[in-house]
Design a protein around this motif. Structure first.
Motif, mmCIF file in Angstrom:
data_model
loop_
_atom_site.group_PDB
_atom_site.id
_atom_site.type_symbol
_atom_site.label_atom_id
_atom_site.label_comp_id
_atom_site.label_asym_id
_atom_site.label_seq_id
_atom_site.Cartn_x
_atom_site.Cartn_y
_atom_site.Cartn_z
ATOM 1 N N ILE A 152 15.447 -5.244 7.735
ATOM 2 C CA ILE A 152 14.511 -4.120 7.624
ATOM 3 C C ILE A 152 13.272 -4.614 6.892
ATOM 4 N N SER A 153 12.115 -4.491 7.532
ATOM 5 C CA SER A 153 10.850 -4.902 6.923
ATOM 6 C C SER A 153 10.023 -3.668 6.595
ATOM 7 N N LEU A 154 9.641 -3.537 5.333
ATOM 8 C CA LEU A 154 8.836 -2.407 4.894
ATOM 9 C C LEU A 154 7.362 -2.758 5.004
ATOM 10 N N GLN A 155 6.614 -1.964 5.772
ATOM 11 C CA GLN A 155 5.190 -2.222 5.995
ATOM 12 C C GLN A 155 4.407 -0.914 5.887
ATOM 13 N N VAL A 156 4.566 -0.238 4.766
ATOM 14 C CA VAL A 156 3.860 1.023 4.543
ATOM 15 C C VAL A 156 2.881 0.869 3.385
ATOM 16 N N ALA A 157 1.828 1.643 3.408
ATOM 17 C CA ALA A 157 0.808 1.571 2.362
ATOM 18 C C ALA A 157 1.336 2.147 1.053
ATOM 19 N N GLY A 158 0.816 1.627 -0.045
ATOM 20 C CA GLY A 158 1.240 2.089 -1.359
ATOM 21 C C GLY A 158 0.507 3.342 -1.793
ATOM 22 N N THR A 159 0.561 4.370 -0.966
ATOM 23 C CA THR A 159 -0.078 5.637 -1.297
ATOM 24 C C THR A 159 0.872 6.504 -2.120
ATOM 25 N N GLN A 160 0.325 7.554 -2.716
ATOM 26 C CA GLN A 160 1.153 8.459 -3.507
ATOM 27 C C GLN A 160 2.252 9.077 -2.646
ATOM 28 N N PHE A 204 3.753 1.315 10.805
ATOM 29 C CA PHE A 204 3.203 0.494 11.889
ATOM 30 C C PHE A 204 1.695 0.396 11.785
ATOM 31 N N GLY A 205 1.260 -0.450 10.853
ATOM 32 C CA GLY A 205 -0.149 -0.767 10.705
ATOM 33 C C GLY A 205 -0.411 -2.164 11.230
ATOM 34 N N ALA A 206 -1.443 -2.798 10.695
ATOM 35 C CA ALA A 206 -1.857 -4.115 11.189
ATOM 36 C C ALA A 206 -0.765 -5.165 11.023
ATOM 37 N N THR A 207 -0.139 -5.228 9.845
ATOM 38 C CA THR A 207 0.902 -6.236 9.621
ATOM 39 C C THR A 207 2.056 -6.050 10.589
ATOM 40 N N SER A 208 2.456 -4.801 10.806
ATOM 41 C CA SER A 208 3.569 -4.527 11.716
ATOM 42 C C SER A 208 3.264 -4.964 13.135
ATOM 43 N N ARG A 209 2.023 -4.765 13.572
ATOM 44 C CA ARG A 209 1.654 -5.188 14.921
ATOM 45 C C ARG A 209 1.832 -6.695 15.082
ATOM 46 N N GLU A 242 16.426 -7.073 18.912
ATOM 47 C CA GLU A 242 16.293 -5.663 19.258
ATOM 48 C C GLU A 242 15.405 -5.051 18.187
ATOM 49 N N LEU A 243 14.230 -4.575 18.577
ATOM 50 C CA LEU A 243 13.226 -4.129 17.615
ATOM 51 C C LEU A 243 13.152 -2.607 17.573
ATOM 52 N N LYS A 244 13.291 -2.073 16.363
ATOM 53 C CA LYS A 244 13.182 -0.637 16.139
ATOM 54 C C LYS A 244 12.069 -0.377 15.136
ATOM 55 N N ILE A 245 11.307 0.674 15.363
ATOM 56 C CA ILE A 245 10.172 0.987 14.492
ATOM 57 C C ILE A 245 10.222 2.452 14.089
ATOM 58 N N SER A 246 10.005 2.703 12.801
ATOM 59 C CA SER A 246 9.888 4.073 12.297
ATOM 60 C C SER A 246 8.455 4.273 11.824
ATOM 61 N N SER A 247 7.750 5.200 12.470
ATOM 62 C CA SER A 247 6.354 5.450 12.130
ATOM 63 C C SER A 247 6.002 6.874 12.520
ATOM 64 N N GLY A 248 5.202 7.505 11.677
ATOM 65 C CA GLY A 248 4.813 8.878 11.942
ATOM 66 C C GLY A 248 3.771 9.037 13.024
ATOM 67 N N VAL A 286 11.038 3.547 19.149
ATOM 68 C CA VAL A 286 10.677 4.379 18.003
ATOM 69 C C VAL A 286 11.903 5.187 17.589
ATOM 70 N N VAL A 287 12.283 5.055 16.321
ATOM 71 C CA VAL A 287 13.480 5.733 15.815
ATOM 72 C C VAL A 287 13.185 6.358 14.458
ATOM 73 N N SER A 288 14.152 7.060 13.917
ATOM 74 C CA SER A 288 14.019 7.668 12.595
ATOM 75 C C SER A 288 14.257 6.626 11.504
#
Length: 334
Positions: A208-216, A158-163, A175-181, A195-197
């Motif tokens: 399912i939309s993937l919106q996470v950074a490409g970190t290690q 849940f970064g800028a794109t997800s918002r 029905e919107l579900k979000i998984s974010s730490g 907020v769900v797992s």
């Protein structure tokens, strides 16, 4: 106020510096442009920055290291027309108190729009029927397609794109579900989301939309275990980074015909010609162009120019395009 635009002459700069956006930048002060059709070397950039107050740079610019900054005694702000600055901005920039801006917010909004486009294209089978029409055909008597309305949609990260994506989904009463730490349920309530797992996202969502950074840390975040949890007919959309998905595991699951995918990013870019993802009927493939669309690039420049103007007027912090030192650490390297 002395401003230097380091982007080389050519098509890319022209798309960011249209007559409209260039006029806005030129009105900010004494603006000089890179006259080469190439990027400056680190040494050339170091020398240019000796009397510059604001640097405007773009993709391919030399990283702003301590050496590059060694003569930049007047530099107050760096405005980057790209999105992520992780491979461009070093700690030395923040140590000198230089404000960092990027086009990340404008990029994010455009990428969110692409998600809506890709989802609708797959659900409504636009590529299939467009090709059928081109061959002189028509839809089958008992055809089947789908819409986005009332679907269960999951967003991973849940970064800028997800918002932006969460806001854009609102009219479709999903029905919107979000998984974010880091997202709290109180914050998610603002978007009508739960907020769900990660497991629940993959087990219950139609899209399912993937919106996470490409970190290690996010390498192969989505692997065989999660992919096998997807509902039959579910759609996986990836406009973040290719390496957050185990591509071989994804191919194996797609080969069953059980799920669908819309992909804008890949493990290797461009993918090899024999990469199976290119030819699967249940995959929509796009060549890493989710955003910003070319027409939006001038708005990146305009947004950066507005922040530069506010800095000239005396503002010290809290700029729309500002990227903090802590935020850089969560951004994709490229």
């Amino acid at each position: 106020m002395k401003i230097y635009v380091a982007m080389p002459e050519g098509y890319v700069r022209d798309t960011f510096f249209t007559p409209r956006s260039k006029a806005i930048v030129d009105a900010l002060g004494d603006v000089t442009y890179n006259t080469y059709d190439r990027q400056l070397t680190a040494e050339e950039l170091r020398d240019v920055l000796a009397d510059v107050d604001v640097l405007i740079a773009g993709w391919g610019c030399a990283p702003i290291t301590q050496e590059v900054l060694s003569k930049a005694n007047n530099l107050k702000m760096i405005a980057y027309t790209g999105g992520t600055v992780a491979a461009f901005i070093t700690e030395a920039v923040y140590e000198k108190g230089i404000i960092v801006l990027s086009g990340n917010e404008i990029f994010a909004e455009s990428v969110a729009e692409s998600n809506i486009c890709y989802i609708m294209a797959v659900l409504r089978k636009v590529p299939k029927y467009d090709a059928m029409m081109g061959l002189g055909g028509w839809h089958e008597p008992e055809f089947y397609n789908e819409g986005l309305m009332d679907k269960t949609v999951g967003i991973v990260g849940f970064g800028a794109t997800s918002r932006y994506l969460a806001k854009m989904l609102a009219p479709y009463h999903c029905e919107l579900k979000i998984s974010s730490g880091h997202l709290t349920q109180e914050e998610a309530d603002q978007y009508g989301a739960t907020v769900v797992s990660m497991d629940e996202i993959f087990e219950t969502c139609d899209v399912i939309s993937l919106q996470v950074a490409g970190t290690q840390a996010n390498m192969n975040l989505v692997g065989e275990k999660l992919l096998k949890k997807m509902k039959d007919g579910a759609l996986l959309v990836n406009t973040s980074r290719g390496k957050v998905v185990d591509e071989e595991a994804l191919i194996r699951e797609l080969e069953t015909g059980r799920i669908r995918a819309a992909l804008d990013v890949y493990y290797r870019e461009p993918p090899l010609e024999d990469n199976k993802l290119r030819y699967m009927p249940n995959v929509l493939t796009m060549p890493h162009m989710a955003g910003p669309t070319i027409d939006r690039r001038q708005y990146v420049t305009i947004a950066l120019a507005k922040d530069i103007q506010e800095m000239i007027a005396g503002k010290k912090d809290g700029f729309f395009c500002q990227i903090s030192a802590s935020r850089v650490k969560t951004m994709s390297a490229r």
